[in-house]
Write a protein that holds these residues in place. Structure first.
Motif, PDB file in Angstrom:
ATOM      1  N   ILE A  63      -3.041   5.108  10.959  1.00 12.83           N
ATOM      2  CA  ILE A  63      -2.567   3.832  11.524  1.00 12.83           C
ATOM      3  C   ILE A  63      -2.204   2.869  10.402  1.00 12.83           C
ATOM      4  CG2 ILE A  63      -3.334   1.776  12.773  1.00 12.83           C
ATOM      5  CD1 ILE A  63      -4.896   3.590  14.640  1.00 12.83           C
ATOM      6  N   GLU A  64      -3.045   2.812   9.373  1.00 11.19           N
ATOM      7  CA  GLU A  64      -2.767   1.918   8.242  1.00 11.19           C
ATOM      8  C   GLU A  64      -1.443   2.290   7.571  1.00 11.19           C
ATOM      9  OE1 GLU A  64      -4.832   0.385   4.096  1.00 11.19           O
ATOM     10  OE2 GLU A  64      -5.433   2.307   4.950  1.00 11.19           O
ATOM     11  N   GLU A  65      -1.231   3.570   7.379  1.00 11.36           N
ATOM     12  CA  GLU A  65       0.012   4.032   6.758  1.00 11.36           C
ATOM     13  C   GLU A  65       1.214   3.679   7.638  1.00 11.36           C
ATOM     14  OE1 GLU A  65       2.084   8.246   5.403  1.00 11.36           O
ATOM     15  OE2 GLU A  65      -0.087   8.148   5.649  1.00 11.36           O
ATOM     16  N   THR A  66       1.050   3.903   8.956  1.00  9.53           N
ATOM     17  CA  THR A  66       2.127   3.577   9.889  1.00  9.53           C
ATOM     18  C   THR A  66       2.420   2.079   9.878  1.00  9.53           C
ATOM     19  OG1 THR A  66       1.473   5.423  11.303  1.00  9.53           O
ATOM     20  CG2 THR A  66       2.848   3.733  12.307  1.00  9.53           C
ATOM     21  N   LEU A  67       1.354   1.276   9.880  1.00 15.28           N
ATOM     22  CA  LEU A  67       1.538  -0.179   9.839  1.00 15.28           C
ATOM     23  C   LEU A  67       2.212  -0.611   8.541  1.00 15.28           C
ATOM     24  CD1 LEU A  67      -1.802  -1.501  11.386  1.00 15.28           C
ATOM     25  CD2 LEU A  67       0.478  -1.597  12.383  1.00 15.28           C
ATOM     26  N   LYS A  69       4.257   1.161   6.723  1.00  9.82           N
ATOM     27  CA  LYS A  69       5.668   1.536   6.818  1.00  9.82           C
ATOM     28  C   LYS A  69       6.408   0.589   7.759  1.00  9.82           C
ATOM     29  CE  LYS A  69       5.066   6.461   5.797  1.00  9.82           C
ATOM     30  NZ  LYS A  69       5.112   7.821   6.338  1.00  9.82           N
ATOM     31  N   THR A  70       5.749   0.240   8.885  1.00 14.70           N
ATOM     32  CA  THR A  70       6.367  -0.666   9.856  1.00 14.70           C
ATOM     33  C   THR A  70       6.615  -2.033   9.237  1.00 14.70           C
ATOM     34  OG1 THR A  70       5.237   0.486  11.657  1.00 14.70           O
ATOM     35  CG2 THR A  70       6.093  -1.700  12.145  1.00 14.70           C
ATOM     36  N   ALA A  74      10.115  -3.719   8.824  1.00 22.67           N
ATOM     37  CA  ALA A  74      10.339  -5.048   9.404  1.00 22.67           C
ATOM     38  C   ALA A  74      10.812  -6.026   8.338  1.00 22.67           C
ATOM     39  CB  ALA A  74       9.061  -5.553  10.067  1.00 22.67           C
ATOM     40  N   GLN A  75      10.212  -5.954   7.156  1.00 25.21           N
ATOM     41  CA  GLN A  75      10.625  -6.840   6.063  1.00 25.21           C
ATOM     42  C   GLN A  75      12.068  -6.559   5.655  1.00 25.21           C
ATOM     43  OE1 GLN A  75       8.828  -9.401   4.760  1.00 25.21           O
ATOM     44  NE2 GLN A  75      10.698  -9.920   3.694  1.00 25.21           N
ATOM     45  N   GLU A  76      12.401  -5.274   5.556  1.00 26.11           N
ATOM     46  CA  GLU A  76      13.780  -4.907   5.212  1.00 26.11           C
ATOM     47  C   GLU A  76      14.741  -5.390   6.283  1.00 26.11           C
ATOM     48  OE1 GLU A  76      13.552  -0.681   4.672  1.00 26.11           O
ATOM     49  OE2 GLU A  76      12.745  -0.837   2.635  1.00 26.11           O
TER      50      GLU A  76
END
Length: 168
Positions: A63-67, A69-70, A74-76
């Protein structure tokens, strides 16, 4: 290979003279078996707990890795939206400036045209006034000539006999 409770239970000791009391040894072995079984059970439980906690840890790490990446995506996306908004704003400003320049140029052209028309109207008004003044002066000159007096006298003479006829 590790020792099992069954190994402890089935363990046979050789007998010797003046050996240990067999009942006491058996009681002690029974106690060791119970404690050993308890330790093995606890070890199994702890091992199962460890596996469960490891699974949860892996899940949370996932979940941490997914968050992460998300958040990066989102920033990009936010940066891209921001850049696109800036570009669009610059295009709108350039278009507005072009429209403003066009409107100003059209207004200046209309202003020049109206100024020329005003000047033309002033010239025409001046010409009209001059012609009208000339006409009025010519008419006044005609009125001030002697011919009108003679015409007036003749007109009165003609009216007098008519009046005489009207009285009768």
């Amino acid at each position: 290979m590790p020792l099992t409770p069954l190994d402890i239970h089935n363990k046979e000791f050789s007998r010797r003279l003046r050996g240990y009391d067999e009942d006491e040894v058996n009681e002690f072995l029974d106690q060791v078996i119970k404690d050993y079984e308890s330790v093995i059970r606890e070890n199994k439980d702890l091992h199962n707990q460890l596996l469960s906690l490891q699974e949860r840890l892996d899940h949370f790490l996932n979940i941490e890795e997914t968050l992460s990446k998300t958040i990066i995506v989102a920033q990009e996306a936010a940066d891209e939206v921001k850049n696109n908004a800036k570009k669009e704003a610059q295009l709108i400003i350039k278009e507005s400036e072009k429209n403003a320049d066009r409107i100003i140029n059209e207004s200046l052209a209309k202003s020049r045209k109206i100024a020329m028309e005003v000047e033309e109207l002033k010239k025409q008004a001046s010409i009209y006034r001059t012609r009208f003044r000339t006409l009025v002066e010519a008419q006044l000159e005609l009125l001030s000539q002697d011919g009108w007096d003679a015409l007036e006298a003749a007109s009165e003479a003609l009216e007098t006999p008519r009046e005489a006829n009207e009285v009768y």
